[in-house]
Design a protein around this motif. Structure first.
Motif, mmCIF file in Angstrom:
data_model
loop_
_atom_site.group_PDB
_atom_site.id
_atom_site.type_symbol
_atom_site.label_atom_id
_atom_site.label_comp_id
_atom_site.label_asym_id
_atom_site.label_seq_id
_atom_site.Cartn_x
_atom_site.Cartn_y
_atom_site.Cartn_z
ATOM 1 N N ALA A 201 -13.982 -8.098 -2.925
ATOM 2 C CA ALA A 201 -13.713 -6.995 -1.785
ATOM 3 C C ALA A 201 -13.191 -7.438 -1.450
ATOM 4 C CB ALA A 201 -15.259 -7.677 -1.129
ATOM 5 N N TYR A 202 -11.835 -7.704 -1.643
ATOM 6 C CA TYR A 202 -10.421 -8.146 -0.870
ATOM 7 C C TYR A 202 -9.268 -7.761 -2.386
ATOM 8 C CZ TYR A 202 -13.020 -10.926 2.547
ATOM 9 O OH TYR A 202 -13.800 -11.763 3.468
ATOM 10 N N ASP A 203 -8.022 -7.087 -2.039
ATOM 11 C CA ASP A 203 -6.789 -6.957 -2.350
ATOM 12 C C ASP A 203 -6.093 -8.040 -2.557
ATOM 13 O OD1 ASP A 203 -6.293 -7.028 -0.198
ATOM 14 O OD2 ASP A 203 -5.374 -4.700 0.446
ATOM 15 N N PRO A 204 -5.313 -8.029 -3.037
ATOM 16 C CA PRO A 204 -4.280 -9.064 -3.549
ATOM 17 C C PRO A 204 -3.564 -9.829 -2.477
ATOM 18 C CG PRO A 204 -3.948 -7.393 -5.554
ATOM 19 C CD PRO A 204 -4.940 -6.802 -4.022
ATOM 20 N N GLN A 205 -3.468 -8.825 -1.587
ATOM 21 C CA GLN A 205 -2.965 -9.538 0.078
ATOM 22 C C GLN A 205 -4.285 -9.917 0.690
ATOM 23 O OE1 GLN A 205 -2.403 -6.304 -1.220
ATOM 24 N NE2 GLN A 205 -0.101 -7.326 -2.209
ATOM 25 N N GLY A 206 -5.262 -10.100 0.505
ATOM 26 C CA GLY A 206 -6.393 -10.518 1.047
ATOM 27 C C GLY A 206 -6.909 -10.068 2.358
ATOM 28 N N HIS A 207 -6.824 -9.018 2.364
ATOM 29 C CA HIS A 207 -7.625 -7.678 3.404
ATOM 30 C C HIS A 207 -8.401 -6.869 2.748
ATOM 31 C CE1 HIS A 207 -2.808 -6.335 4.052
ATOM 32 N NE2 HIS A 207 -3.465 -7.751 4.945
ATOM 33 N N LEU A 208 -9.838 -6.723 3.183
ATOM 34 C CA LEU A 208 -10.945 -6.383 2.750
ATOM 35 C C LEU A 208 -11.202 -5.108 2.135
ATOM 36 C CD1 LEU A 208 -14.143 -7.545 2.815
ATOM 37 C CD2 LEU A 208 -14.265 -6.626 5.167
#
Length: 322
Positions: free
Chosen positions: A25-32
């Motif tokens: 559910a998250y991208d590599p930068q830690g965003h939903l």
């Protein structure tokens, strides 16, 4: 490792309330991913310092009352390397309470609750039994593992009741799947004349004489009947309501008959109890086992006969047509 924990991995330290928190559910930068439109992307310097402005903006939106977007199919993959597995939803505590109250207080049948909420009848029965035991334990003063259950439920997708009682609930699972009968698991060659109309009833009789057709073996055949009646009589709500009442009366009659049969069976059995066990003695007849010794009313363990449909040397194709 610590760089990831203080950066993108910080999103998993404090899980979002009311949502699953799987890696996909998250991208590599830690965003939903599903909330990118609500979040602001951080700069490279801010990402190096582990400051997730996107998550802070999302938390501000949650605090202000803005709902989190519902999980998509890609968000429900707890194992990134196994893209075929999807986490299935569970019943929320509020929906379990509603199911229990419908049966215990309003007198709804298990079949009616299953059709209304879109939950399988086996699951409805399990919810009712478990909630009954839970209430009994509360009356006895036992402690429940409520914090553990709350923590587990917060990690899983849930099916909740609609906020508006007049709104139709979202179906939790398919409730009219055809169960697999043991008589239909063998290989069968059944020749029929060209002039014969071979339908579902004929197919059921080919497998077993007492096997019901598919439309009668589904868990909710009344839903099919009501759907056909609704198509044939559009706008006639009185006919649909009258048929619903008839179906409920028929179901109550079946339930009463089963209860009387079970009560008669309990009364006929002689019970001997001690401190740990209860022994039950019933009168039997030798003729009840049938000609082959495998009748349903027979006594003893019946493991069945292995099918011969895939055994070598057996003639599988019929040699004549009756």
């Amino acid at each position: 490792m610590f760089r990831w924990l203080n950066g993108p991995g910080a999103a998993f330290r404090d899980p979002l309330p009311g949502s699953t928190n799987y890696l996909n559910a998250y991208d590599p930068q830690g965003h939903l991913v599903r909330a990118r439109n609500q979040a602001e992307a951080p700069t490279s310097d801010e990402a190096e310092e582990g400051i997730n402005l996107g998550r802070n903006r999302l938390e501000q939106n949650i605090a202000s009352g803005k709902p989190i977007p519902k999980e998509t199919a890609d968000d429900l993959m707890p194992f990134p390397m196994n893209r075929q597995f999807r986490s299935q939803p569970v019943l929320s505590e509020e929906l379990r309470d509603e199911i229990y109250n419908k049966i215990s207080q309003e007198g709804w049948s298990v079949r009616k609750v299953s059709a209304f909420y879109g939950v399988a009848m086996q699951r409805v029965g399990a919810v009712f039994r478990l909630k009954t035991i839970e209430n009994q334990w509360l009356q006895e003063g036992r402690k429940l593992a409520t914090p553990y259950a709350r923590a587990v439920n917060s990690m899983l997708p849930k099916t909740s009741p609609p906020p508006n009682p007049k709104t139709r609930p979202i179906a939790h699972e398919p409730i009219n799947d055809l169960p697999v009968h043991s008589a239909t698991t063998t290989q069968l060659f059944h020749p029929v004349p060209e002039s014969m109309h071979f339908n579902r009833v004929s197919a059921a009789k080919a497998f077993a004489r007492d096997l019901l057709p598919a439309q009668d073996r589904i868990p909710h055949p009344e839903m099919v009947e009501l759907a056909k009646l609704e198509q044939e009589n559009r706008g006639r709500e009185d006919l649909l309501e009258a048929r619903r009442v008839e179906l409920e009366q028929e179901e109550k009659a079946v339930i009463d008959t089963n209860r009387q049969r079970q009560a008669a069976k309990e009364a006929a059995a002689r019970k001997v109890e001690n401190s740990r066990w209860q022994f039950r003695f019933e009168n039997i007849k030798v003729e009840s086992v049938g000609r082959d010794g495998r009748a349903r009313n027979g006594v003893g363990a019946r493991y069945g006969v292995p099918p011969q449909d895939r055994k070598k040397g057996q003639i599988k194709i019929p040699t004549r047509v009756e």
